[in-house]
Structures are given as structure tokens and as C-alpha cells.
Design an enzyme around this catalytic site. Structure first.
Site, PDB file in Angstrom:
ATOM      1  N   ASP A  44       0.899  -1.010  -0.147  1.00 44.38           N
ATOM      2  CA  ASP A  44       0.058  -0.076   0.186  1.00 44.38           C
ATOM      3  C   ASP A  44       0.788   1.344  -0.056  1.00 44.38           C
ATOM      4  O   ASP A  44       0.450   2.372  -0.038  1.00 44.38           O
ATOM      5  CB  ASP A  44      -1.010  -0.415   1.116  1.00 44.38           C
ATOM      6  CG  ASP A  44      -0.466  -0.058   2.381  1.00 44.38           C
ATOM      7  OD1 ASP A  44       0.935  -0.120   2.764  1.00 44.38           O
ATOM      8  OD2 ASP A  44      -1.364  -0.068   3.570  1.00 44.38           O
ATOM      9  N   SER A  45       2.230   1.023  -0.022  1.00 44.70           N
ATOM     10  CA  SER A  45       3.204   2.139  -0.260  1.00 44.70           C
ATOM     11  C   SER A  45       2.707   2.791  -1.697  1.00 44.70           C
ATOM     12  O   SER A  45       3.429   4.002  -1.959  1.00 44.70           O
ATOM     13  CB  SER A  45       4.538   1.544  -0.276  1.00 44.70           C
ATOM     14  OG  SER A  45       4.691   0.451  -1.133  1.00 44.70           O
ATOM     15  N   ASP A  83      -1.129  -6.014  -0.202  1.00 44.49           N
ATOM     16  CA  ASP A  83      -1.465  -5.488   1.023  1.00 44.49           C
ATOM     17  C   ASP A  83      -2.962  -5.282   1.315  1.00 44.49           C
ATOM     18  O   ASP A  83      -3.716  -4.679   0.340  1.00 44.49           O
ATOM     19  CB  ASP A  83      -0.476  -4.051   0.978  1.00 44.49           C
ATOM     20  CG  ASP A  83       0.347  -4.115   1.820  1.00 44.49           C
ATOM     21  OD1 ASP A  83       0.876  -5.104   2.373  1.00 44.49           O
ATOM     22  OD2 ASP A  83       1.327  -3.377   1.993  1.00 44.49           O
ATOM     23  N   LYS A 113      -1.244  -9.227   2.828  1.00 50.60           N
ATOM     24  CA  LYS A 113      -0.234  -8.785   4.046  1.00 50.60           C
ATOM     25  C   LYS A 113      -1.175  -7.872   4.763  1.00 50.60           C
ATOM     26  O   LYS A 113      -1.920  -7.117   4.152  1.00 50.60           O
ATOM     27  CB  LYS A 113       1.064  -8.059   3.492  1.00 50.60           C
ATOM     28  CG  LYS A 113       1.700  -7.737   4.875  1.00 50.60           C
ATOM     29  CD  LYS A 113       3.054  -7.188   4.328  1.00 50.60           C
ATOM     30  CE  LYS A 113       3.419  -6.105   3.572  1.00 50.60           C
ATOM     31  NZ  LYS A 113       2.665  -4.814   4.491  1.00 50.60           N
ATOM     32  N   GLU A 115      -1.479  -5.447   8.727  1.00 51.88           N
ATOM     33  CA  GLU A 115      -0.509  -4.756   9.635  1.00 51.88           C
ATOM     34  C   GLU A 115      -1.071  -5.142  11.071  1.00 51.88           C
ATOM     35  O   GLU A 115      -2.187  -5.235  11.202  1.00 51.88           O
ATOM     36  CB  GLU A 115      -0.462  -3.335   9.559  1.00 51.88           C
ATOM     37  CG  GLU A 115       0.418  -3.224   8.110  1.00 51.88           C
ATOM     38  CD  GLU A 115       0.446  -1.419   7.984  1.00 51.88           C
ATOM     39  OE1 GLU A 115       0.077  -0.577   8.805  1.00 51.88           O
ATOM     40  OE2 GLU A 115       1.067  -1.214   6.743  1.00 51.88           O
ATOM     41  N   GLU A 182       9.386  -4.180  10.445  1.00 45.90           N
ATOM     42  CA  GLU A 182       9.856  -2.774   9.671  1.00 45.90           C
ATOM     43  C   GLU A 182      10.321  -2.025  10.763  1.00 45.90           C
ATOM     44  O   GLU A 182       9.620  -1.683  11.984  1.00 45.90           O
ATOM     45  CB  GLU A 182       8.469  -2.117   8.741  1.00 45.90           C
ATOM     46  CG  GLU A 182       8.931  -0.795   8.361  1.00 45.90           C
ATOM     47  CD  GLU A 182       8.025  -0.230   7.446  1.00 45.90           C
ATOM     48  OE1 GLU A 182       7.105  -0.855   7.109  1.00 45.90           O
ATOM     49  OE2 GLU A 182       8.135   0.969   7.065  1.00 45.90           O
TER      50      GLU A 182
HETATM   51  O1  KIV Z   1       3.431  -1.259   1.661  1.00 42.10           O
HETATM   52  C1  KIV Z   1       4.732  -1.512   1.521  1.00 42.10           C
HETATM   53  O2  KIV Z   1       5.480  -1.150   0.546  1.00 42.10           O
HETATM   54  C2  KIV Z   1       5.274  -2.384   2.822  1.00 42.10           C
HETATM   55  C3  KIV Z   1       6.729  -2.515   2.749  1.00 42.10           C
HETATM   56  C4  KIV Z   1       7.350  -1.309   3.189  1.00 42.10           C
HETATM   57  C5  KIV Z   1       7.013  -3.661   3.565  1.00 42.10           C
HETATM   58  O3  KIV Z   1       4.491  -2.645   3.238  1.00 42.10           O
END
Ligand code: KIV
Length: 275
Positions: A44-45, A83, A113, A115, A182
Site C-alpha cells: 500500500d506504499s 497489501d 499482508k 499490519e 519494519e
Molecule cells: O507497503 C509496503 O510497501 C510495505 C513494505 C514497506 C514492507 O508494507
């Protein structure tokens, strides 16, 4: 060879390091896949590096599905992890399963993924029970940036370190097949890595982790709004791109591009008949 959850489990046992990079589009995914990287994270970056938001909070399910499916089309062998965006799983176990299912069905994720630690273990268990592999994410979890009050290293006090260890054990118990750590002090990440049977994937967590992940624009010098301490720039692609863009502008301006070889031919007698 197609990388799967088993690749992660085998790597933990053999001690072979796992590699993960982010990607958000087909062409980049294809290049990363061809380089032999084990896993592509559609992070989600993308809120930061693709959409230009200040944080990841505004990223939607539709964004993740759209970019996940593009990456999946380019990734032949790499395991694609997508994510779960903010508020797609925190609200309830039901929402978490429905949205993880959408990321797999529509976004073609091989795994999702999310959090958080103990507080999201019911979600991790339910998603895993539905047949969707889960990667957990601990330490600095950017979706909680407002609660953290900034991008800070996590787990530095005794209490915070103990909490991180407990969370890591909890997400493993709930069924996660790997955990991203992280911005965690290297020695603490090493301790967590030793305690877990599932692989740890570090980002700013030292080299004792079972694998590493980076945002590809960071490691290629393409995103310089802010550069975290843990980033190593493996190539200066950002400047190569800027130079190429400037060269294109110059050649268009001075008429050297396009040259004859970039054009298409037509018979002269056809042209003559048009006069
Ligand atoms: O969103 C993302 O790119 C991430 C990484 C920084 C692990 O969660």
C-alpha cells in the site's frame, strides 16, 4: 520455478535468504520476476510512490485490486503478496475475509499482508482458514502512523520489545506464514527471527532476518521525497530517467528525433497522386 508459501518455509529451514521487492505495475513486475526475486509485494506504499499521498491511509481496495492484477500478469514465478489497505480488515473478521477474498479473486494475489499483532490475530486465523495465505507486518506499521505520531523505530524499550516478541509469536500461532519486521532494532529482529518457525522479512531490521524487502523506487533512486536510513540505493535510475527525458526534449526541439528509421514508408507514386 513458481514460488509459493512452501518456498518461504523451505528457506527458513535451509537458511537461504528470501528476497522481496515491491511493484505496482506489469512491466516492473516482469523485470523483478525475471531477476529471480522470490516475491513481489504490491504494497500500500503505492499510496506514496505511485499516487503521491503523504501516507497510506487513503489507499482503497480498488487501488490494491487494480495494481495487484497488473503485477500478477507480469509475475510468472514470484509469489505475489498484496497489501490489505487501511480499514479493509480492522473493522471485523467478516470484512477481513471478504476483502482478502477479493484481493485473491480480483487482484490475483497469491497471499495477502496485513499490519498488526495480537489485535488482528482473529482476522489472520479466519483469512488463513479460508485458504488465503497471510503475511503479518509488525514494528513500524504505516497504517498506524497517526497513533505512532510519526515514522519511528519500534521496540526500543523493554516493554515495547517484549510486546513485539509476543506479537510475532501470536501472528505465527494465528497462521501467518511470514512476518515483515519494519524499523525494528537489528538485535531485536535477530532475536525474533530465532524464536519463530516462520520467516521474518526485514525492512530496516538488520541482516539477521530470513529475508529482506525494499520499495523498488527507493532502491533505484526514483523516489526522493524522503529516503529512510535503511534504504540502500542499488542504482541511480532516477537520474538516468531524468537524463533520458531531457535528451528526448532536446532532440524533439532540435528536430533530430524522430529520425528517418523511426518513420513508416509509403510509395512515392501514392504521394504524387495526392497533389
Ligand atoms: O507497503 C509496503 O510497501 C510495505 C513494505 C514497506 C514492507 O508494507
Amino acid at each position: 520455478m513458481k514460488k509459493t508459501v512452501s518456498t518461504f518455509q523451505n528457506a527458513k529451514q535451509s537458511g537461504e535468504k528470501l528476497t522481496m521487492l515491491t511493484a505496482y505495475d506489469y512491466s516492473t513486475a516482469k523485470l523483478i520476476d525475471e531477476a529471480g526475486i522470490d516475491s513481489i509485494l504490491v504494497g500500500d506504499s503505492l499510496g506514496n510512490v505511485i499516487l503521491g499521498y503523504e501516507d497510506t491511509i487513503s489507499v482503497t481496495m480498488e487501488d490494491m485490486i487494480h495494481h495487484g492484477a497488473a503485477v500478477a500478469r507480469g509475475a510468472k514465478d514470484a509469489l505475489v503478496v498484496v497489501d490489505m489497505p487501511f480499514m479493509s480488515y480492522q473493522t471485523s473478521v467478516y470484512d477481513a475475509v471478504v476483502n482478502a477474498g477479493r484481493l485473491m479473486k480480483e487482484g490475483r494475489a497469491g497471499a495477502v499482508k496485513l499490519e498488526g499483532g495480537a489485535s488482528v490475530c482473529p482476522q489472520i486465523k479466519a483469512i488463513t482458514d479460508a485458504g488465503i495465505p497471510v503475511v503479518a507486518h509488525l514494528g513500524l506499521t504505516p497504517q498506524s502512523i497517526n497513533a505512532f505520531g510519526g515514522y519511528k523505530v519500534q521496540g526500543k524499550s523493554e516493554a515495547a520489545a517484549k510486546q513485539l516478541i509476543e506479537d510475532a509469536l501470536a501472528v505465527q500461532e494465528a497462521g501467518a506464514f511470514a512476518v515483515v519486521l519494519e524499523c525494528v532494532p537489528s538485535k531485536l529482529a535477530a532475536m525474533i527471527t530465532e524464536k519463530l518457525d516462520i520467516p521474518t522479512i526485514g525492512i530496516g531490521a538488520g541482516n539477521a532476518c530470513d529475508g529482506q524487502v525494499l520499495v523498488y523506487q527507493d532502491m533505484l533512486g526514483m523516489f526522493t521525497d524522503y529516503v529512510p536510513k535503511f534504504v540502500k540505493q542499488f542504482a541511480d535510475v532516477g537520474n538516468v530517467m531524468k537524463e533520458a527525458f531531457a535528451a528526448y526534449k532536446k532532440e524533439v526541439a532540435d528536430g533530430t528525433f524522430p529520425a528517418e528509421e523511426h518513420g513508416y514508408k509509403i510509395d512515392d507514386d501514392v504521394i504524387e497522386k495526392l497533389y
